[in-house]
Motif scaffolding. Structure first.
Motif, PDB file in Angstrom:
ATOM      1  N   ASP A  43       1.049  -0.966   0.102  1.00 21.91           N
ATOM      2  CA  ASP A  43      -0.151  -0.157   0.067  1.00 21.91           C
ATOM      3  C   ASP A  43       1.017   1.324   0.145  1.00 21.91           C
ATOM      4  O   ASP A  43       2.297   1.292   0.046  1.00 21.91           O
ATOM      5  CB  ASP A  43      -0.748  -0.301   1.096  1.00 21.91           C
ATOM      6  CG  ASP A  43      -1.718   0.776   1.381  1.00 21.91           C
ATOM      7  OD1 ASP A  43      -2.206   1.408  -0.249  1.00 21.91           O
ATOM      8  OD2 ASP A  43      -2.763   1.024   1.886  1.00 21.91           O
ATOM      9  N   ALA A  44       0.268   2.461  -0.162  1.00 25.33           N
ATOM     10  CA  ALA A  44       1.276   3.885  -0.333  1.00 25.33           C
ATOM     11  C   ALA A  44       0.380   4.320   0.237  1.00 25.33           C
ATOM     12  O   ALA A  44      -1.200   4.806  -0.009  1.00 25.33           O
ATOM     13  CB  ALA A  44       2.007   3.797  -1.901  1.00 25.33           C
ATOM     14  N   ILE A  45       0.585   5.909   0.707  1.00 21.30           N
ATOM     15  CA  ILE A  45      -0.370   7.535   1.178  1.00 21.30           C
ATOM     16  C   ILE A  45       1.060   8.005   0.845  1.00 21.30           C
ATOM     17  O   ILE A  45       2.225   8.050   1.053  1.00 21.30           O
ATOM     18  CB  ILE A  45      -0.466   6.707   2.974  1.00 21.30           C
ATOM     19  CG1 ILE A  45       0.836   7.114   3.658  1.00 21.30           C
ATOM     20  CG2 ILE A  45      -1.519   6.011   3.017  1.00 21.30           C
ATOM     21  CD1 ILE A  45       0.037   6.817   5.157  1.00 21.30           C
ATOM     22  N   ASN A  46       0.236   9.513   0.761  1.00 25.25           N
ATOM     23  CA  ASN A  46       1.044  10.345   0.991  1.00 25.25           C
ATOM     24  C   ASN A  46       1.458  10.878   2.454  1.00 25.25           C
ATOM     25  O   ASN A  46       0.468  10.523   3.496  1.00 25.25           O
ATOM     26  CB  ASN A  46      -0.156  11.688   0.233  1.00 25.25           C
ATOM     27  CG  ASN A  46      -0.109  11.505  -1.104  1.00 25.25           C
ATOM     28  OD1 ASN A  46       1.159  10.890  -1.816  1.00 25.25           O
ATOM     29  ND2 ASN A  46      -0.783  12.098  -2.129  1.00 25.25           N
ATOM     30  N   PHE A  47       1.962  11.463   2.536  1.00 27.23           N
ATOM     31  CA  PHE A  47       2.246  12.375   4.182  1.00 27.23           C
ATOM     32  C   PHE A  47       2.301  13.899   4.199  1.00 27.23           C
ATOM     33  O   PHE A  47       2.355  14.760   3.233  1.00 27.23           O
ATOM     34  CB  PHE A  47       3.006  11.823   4.801  1.00 27.23           C
ATOM     35  CG  PHE A  47       4.607  11.200   4.997  1.00 27.23           C
ATOM     36  CD1 PHE A  47       5.364  13.257   4.843  1.00 27.23           C
ATOM     37  CD2 PHE A  47       4.999  10.760   3.353  1.00 27.23           C
ATOM     38  CE1 PHE A  47       7.214  13.391   4.243  1.00 27.23           C
ATOM     39  CE2 PHE A  47       6.517  10.802   2.606  1.00 27.23           C
ATOM     40  CZ  PHE A  47       6.968  11.758   3.666  1.00 27.23           C
ATOM     41  N   ILE A  48       2.799  14.731   4.652  1.00 23.64           N
ATOM     42  CA  ILE A  48       2.799  16.790   4.907  1.00 23.64           C
ATOM     43  C   ILE A  48       4.322  16.336   5.692  1.00 23.64           C
ATOM     44  O   ILE A  48       4.451  15.868   6.856  1.00 23.64           O
ATOM     45  CB  ILE A  48       1.264  16.770   6.167  1.00 23.64           C
ATOM     46  CG1 ILE A  48       0.242  17.190   5.145  1.00 23.64           C
ATOM     47  CG2 ILE A  48       2.045  17.727   6.045  1.00 23.64           C
ATOM     48  CD1 ILE A  48      -0.961  17.318   6.330  1.00 23.64           C
ATOM     49  N   LEU A  49       4.781  16.858   4.951  1.00 23.81           N
ATOM     50  CA  LEU A  49       6.474  17.684   5.775  1.00 23.81           C
ATOM     51  C   LEU A  49       6.442  19.001   6.125  1.00 23.81           C
ATOM     52  O   LEU A  49       5.760  19.521   6.257  1.00 23.81           O
ATOM     53  CB  LEU A  49       6.931  16.532   4.480  1.00 23.81           C
ATOM     54  CG  LEU A  49       8.891  17.034   4.745  1.00 23.81           C
ATOM     55  CD1 LEU A  49       8.882  16.078   6.084  1.00 23.81           C
ATOM     56  CD2 LEU A  49       9.690  16.859   4.079  1.00 23.81           C
ATOM     57  N   MET A  50       6.374  19.012   8.392  1.00 19.68           N
ATOM     58  CA  MET A  50       6.640  19.774   8.480  1.00 19.68           C
ATOM     59  C   MET A  50       7.580  20.210   9.579  1.00 19.68           C
ATOM     60  O   MET A  50       7.613  19.318   9.897  1.00 19.68           O
ATOM     61  CB  MET A  50       5.267  20.799   8.868  1.00 19.68           C
ATOM     62  CG  MET A  50       4.001  20.689   8.119  1.00 19.68           C
ATOM     63  SD  MET A  50       2.223  21.614   8.598  1.00 19.68           S
ATOM     64  CE  MET A  50       2.897  23.229   8.731  1.00 19.68           C
ATOM     65  N   LYS A  51       8.535  20.826   9.029  1.00 23.49           N
ATOM     66  CA  LYS A  51       9.516  20.873  10.242  1.00 23.49           C
ATOM     67  C   LYS A  51      10.238  19.511  10.498  1.00 23.49           C
ATOM     68  O   LYS A  51      10.954  19.520  11.281  1.00 23.49           O
ATOM     69  CB  LYS A  51       9.108  21.381  11.647  1.00 23.49           C
ATOM     70  CG  LYS A  51       8.732  22.887  11.321  1.00 23.49           C
ATOM     71  CD  LYS A  51       8.747  23.411  12.898  1.00 23.49           C
ATOM     72  CE  LYS A  51       8.227  24.558  12.806  1.00 23.49           C
ATOM     73  NZ  LYS A  51       8.184  25.686  14.127  1.00 23.49           N
ATOM     74  N   ASN A  52      10.303  18.427   8.909  1.00 23.05           N
ATOM     75  CA  ASN A  52      10.570  17.848   8.540  1.00 23.05           C
ATOM     76  C   ASN A  52      10.060  16.762   9.463  1.00 23.05           C
ATOM     77  O   ASN A  52      11.296  15.394   8.998  1.00 23.05           O
ATOM     78  CB  ASN A  52      12.304  17.939   9.325  1.00 23.05           C
ATOM     79  CG  ASN A  52      13.328  18.989   8.488  1.00 23.05           C
ATOM     80  OD1 ASN A  52      13.178  19.127   7.534  1.00 23.05           O
ATOM     81  ND2 ASN A  52      13.999  20.036   9.440  1.00 23.05           N
ATOM     82  N   LEU A  53       9.335  16.847   9.840  1.00 21.68           N
ATOM     83  CA  LEU A  53       8.152  15.544  10.671  1.00 21.68           C
ATOM     84  C   LEU A  53       7.465  15.284   9.505  1.00 21.68           C
ATOM     85  O   LEU A  53       7.013  16.114   8.888  1.00 21.68           O
ATOM     86  CB  LEU A  53       7.793  16.211  11.710  1.00 21.68           C
ATOM     87  CG  LEU A  53       8.982  17.408  13.115  1.00 21.68           C
ATOM     88  CD1 LEU A  53       7.658  17.238  14.224  1.00 21.68           C
ATOM     89  CD2 LEU A  53       9.659  15.815  13.398  1.00 21.68           C
ATOM     90  N   VAL A  54       7.059  13.988   9.695  1.00 18.69           N
ATOM     91  CA  VAL A  54       6.558  13.492   8.807  1.00 18.69           C
ATOM     92  C   VAL A  54       4.997  13.329   9.598  1.00 18.69           C
ATOM     93  O   VAL A  54       4.582  12.135  10.932  1.00 18.69           O
ATOM     94  CB  VAL A  54       7.129  11.482   8.635  1.00 18.69           C
ATOM     95  CG1 VAL A  54       5.389  11.088   7.736  1.00 18.69           C
ATOM     96  CG2 VAL A  54       8.439  12.426   7.677  1.00 18.69           C
ATOM     97  N   ILE A  55       3.798  13.715   8.797  1.00 17.91           N
ATOM     98  CA  ILE A  55       2.645  13.590   9.321  1.00 17.91           C
ATOM     99  C   ILE A  55       1.781  12.584   8.651  1.00 17.91           C
ATOM    100  O   ILE A  55       1.191  13.267   7.654  1.00 17.91           O
ATOM    101  CB  ILE A  55       1.736  14.955   9.662  1.00 17.91           C
ATOM    102  CG1 ILE A  55       3.030  15.962  10.322  1.00 17.91           C
ATOM    103  CG2 ILE A  55       0.327  15.180  10.051  1.00 17.91           C
ATOM    104  CD1 ILE A  55       2.653  17.320  10.497  1.00 17.91           C
ATOM    105  N   ILE A  56       0.815  11.648   8.701  1.00 22.20           N
ATOM    106  CA  ILE A  56      -0.192  10.809   8.424  1.00 22.20           C
ATOM    107  C   ILE A  56      -1.186  11.036   8.541  1.00 22.20           C
ATOM    108  O   ILE A  56      -1.951  11.325   9.874  1.00 22.20           O
ATOM    109  CB  ILE A  56       0.748   9.473   8.125  1.00 22.20           C
ATOM    110  CG1 ILE A  56       0.675   8.964   9.938  1.00 22.20           C
ATOM    111  CG2 ILE A  56       2.473   9.388   7.526  1.00 22.20           C
ATOM    112  CD1 ILE A  56       1.488   7.660   9.885  1.00 22.20           C
TER     113      ILE A  56
END
Length: 416
Positions: A43-56
């Motif tokens: 499977d695969a999902i997109n993530f948000i990258l903020m201040k180098n942190l991965v948000i799922i």
């Protein structure tokens, strides 16, 4: 009342003791791996990258999605925003007390093994979970979007995980999928559900050293060094005092300097920003005898990484951010969002003798305009970028202080 923002820079320090306690407290007879339905293998999902942190996006008890930081530095799942707890109808809650890092007293949290989590098509029932009774981390304020918790070990150990910082996408699959892993292999050692690796650093004062480091993509800094030969890690000749974050028990202070060389496998990074937290506030409290510090997301985000916990390894490939310079905040102040929807920004702690202090700004000033543009026109990421880019540039800041509007001019300075 004065409110201080919780910096992510040493997020693993804020949660380390919590996870050790939970690891001893939660005992279940349930399967501890995420699983795909039917015969699915990938499977695969997109993530948000903020201040180098991965948000799922994570679904909990079939509700959500909720924003979680995907963090190699955590064990059990953490629900940091207690406001969502009631709607989740979590059963079998037990209370534990946690002695935190920093200057402060113990705090309380709930623990449960009756929580179900889903990431993409993958699910795990009865994932060990801690629910904080109050939002100690204030992750939403720090990142400018709602953050509900952190999740790591159980996801990473269930799959081979490709963390593609370059495209902000995660691909995860079972080993039986048979996909060839690309990149340079870096051996890992898993201790207390967390990955460690050997890196090399060089400096004129210490020469060449091989260090054992926690691989922590949930810490937004580049490198943090806490202990060497069971003593405080020596400071470099040039460093500045800095606020390094908030522990469960209060502020963590220390210094920031630079390492001339950091090597991971055959990859070399130069002039790397490095945090040196005060020994008595961190290492002395948790006995960090099994490691020297941690390697954070300001370095890890310069690669596309494949984690293979089953093979005790990660694979690195340079991406377009590899040569990005390591920049420290040039204003010397924290900025946080009190209301992520209305984009209200406030000044947190101000570092001594920094450009922000010299300009006459104070903690809890509300930022109304930046260079005469309404602050609501900026995201929190853009606000922070404005104060990190441009040595000797000026930023005109209009603030509201006790009902009065004041204008201050900050001359940015690269202090380290």
């Amino acid at each position: 009342m004065k409110r201080s923002v919780c910096a992510i820079n040493l997020i693993w320090l804020k949660t380390l003791l919590l996870f050790l306690v939970i690891a001893m407290t939660i005992k279940t007879g349930y399967a501890q791996n995420f699983e795909f339905p039917n015969n699915r293998k990938k499977d695969a999902i997109n993530f948000i990258l903020m201040k180098n942190l991965v948000i799922i996006p994570v679904f909990i008890n079939e509700k959500g999605p909720f924003n979680f930081i995907l963090d190699t530095g955590v064990g059990p799942m953490i629900i940091s925003d207690p406001r969502i707890s009631d709607s989740l109808k979590i059963k079998d809650l037990r209370t534990i007390k946690i002695s935190g890092l920093g200057k402060g007293n113990e705090i309380e949290a709930f623990v449960s093994s009756s929580v179900n989590a889903r990431i993409g098509k993958a699910t795990l029932s009865h994932i060990p979970t801690a629910i904080l009774k109050e939002d100690l981390f204030r992750l939403s304020s720090y990142l400018g979007i709602p953050i509900h918790g952190l999740l790591g070990y159980h996801f990473f150990k269930s799959f081979i995980v490709e963390l593609k910082y370059s495209t902000k996408r995660i691909v995860f699959y079972l080993p039986s999928y048979g996909r060839k892993i690309k990149g340079e292999r870096i051996p890992l050692e898993l201790i207390n559900d967390k990955p460690y690796a050997k890196i090399e650093v060089e400096s004129p004062e210490l020469g060449a050293l091989t260090l054992k480091m926690l691989i922590d993509n949930g810490a937004s800094h580049a490198v943090s060094l806490e202990i060497l030969n069971k003593k405080p890690f020596p400071l470099p000749p040039i460093s500045i005092l800095a606020n390094l974050g908030i522990g469960l028990g209060g502020p963590i202070s220390g210094n920031i300097g630079r390492l001339p060389v950091v090597k991971i496998g055959t990859f070399q990074l130069n002039n790397v920003l490095t945090a040196y937290p005060k020994y008595e506030e961190v290492a002395a409290k948790v006995l960090l005898n099994d490691r020297n510090g941690n390697l954070g997301a300001d370095i890890l985000s310069r690669f596309d990484i494949t984690f293979d916990y089953a093979d005790n390894s990660m694979y690195l490939r340079k991406n377009g951010n590899f040569k990005r310079p390591f920049q420290h905040d040039m204003a010397g102040m924290e900025v946080y969002s009190e209301d992520t929807q209305l984009k209200r920004y406030f000044i947190g702690r101000i570092e001594p003798d920094s450009p922000a202090e010299q300009a006459g700004l104070l903690a809890e000033d509300e930022i109304l305009y930046l260079n005469f543009i309404p602050s609501t026109s900026y995201t929190l990421t853009e606000v922070n970028k404005l104060f990190r880019d441009g040595d000797h540039k000026t930023v005109i800041v209009t603030v509201l202080r006790k009902g009065e509007i004041r204008i201050r001019i900050i001359k940015l300075k690269q202090r380290i």
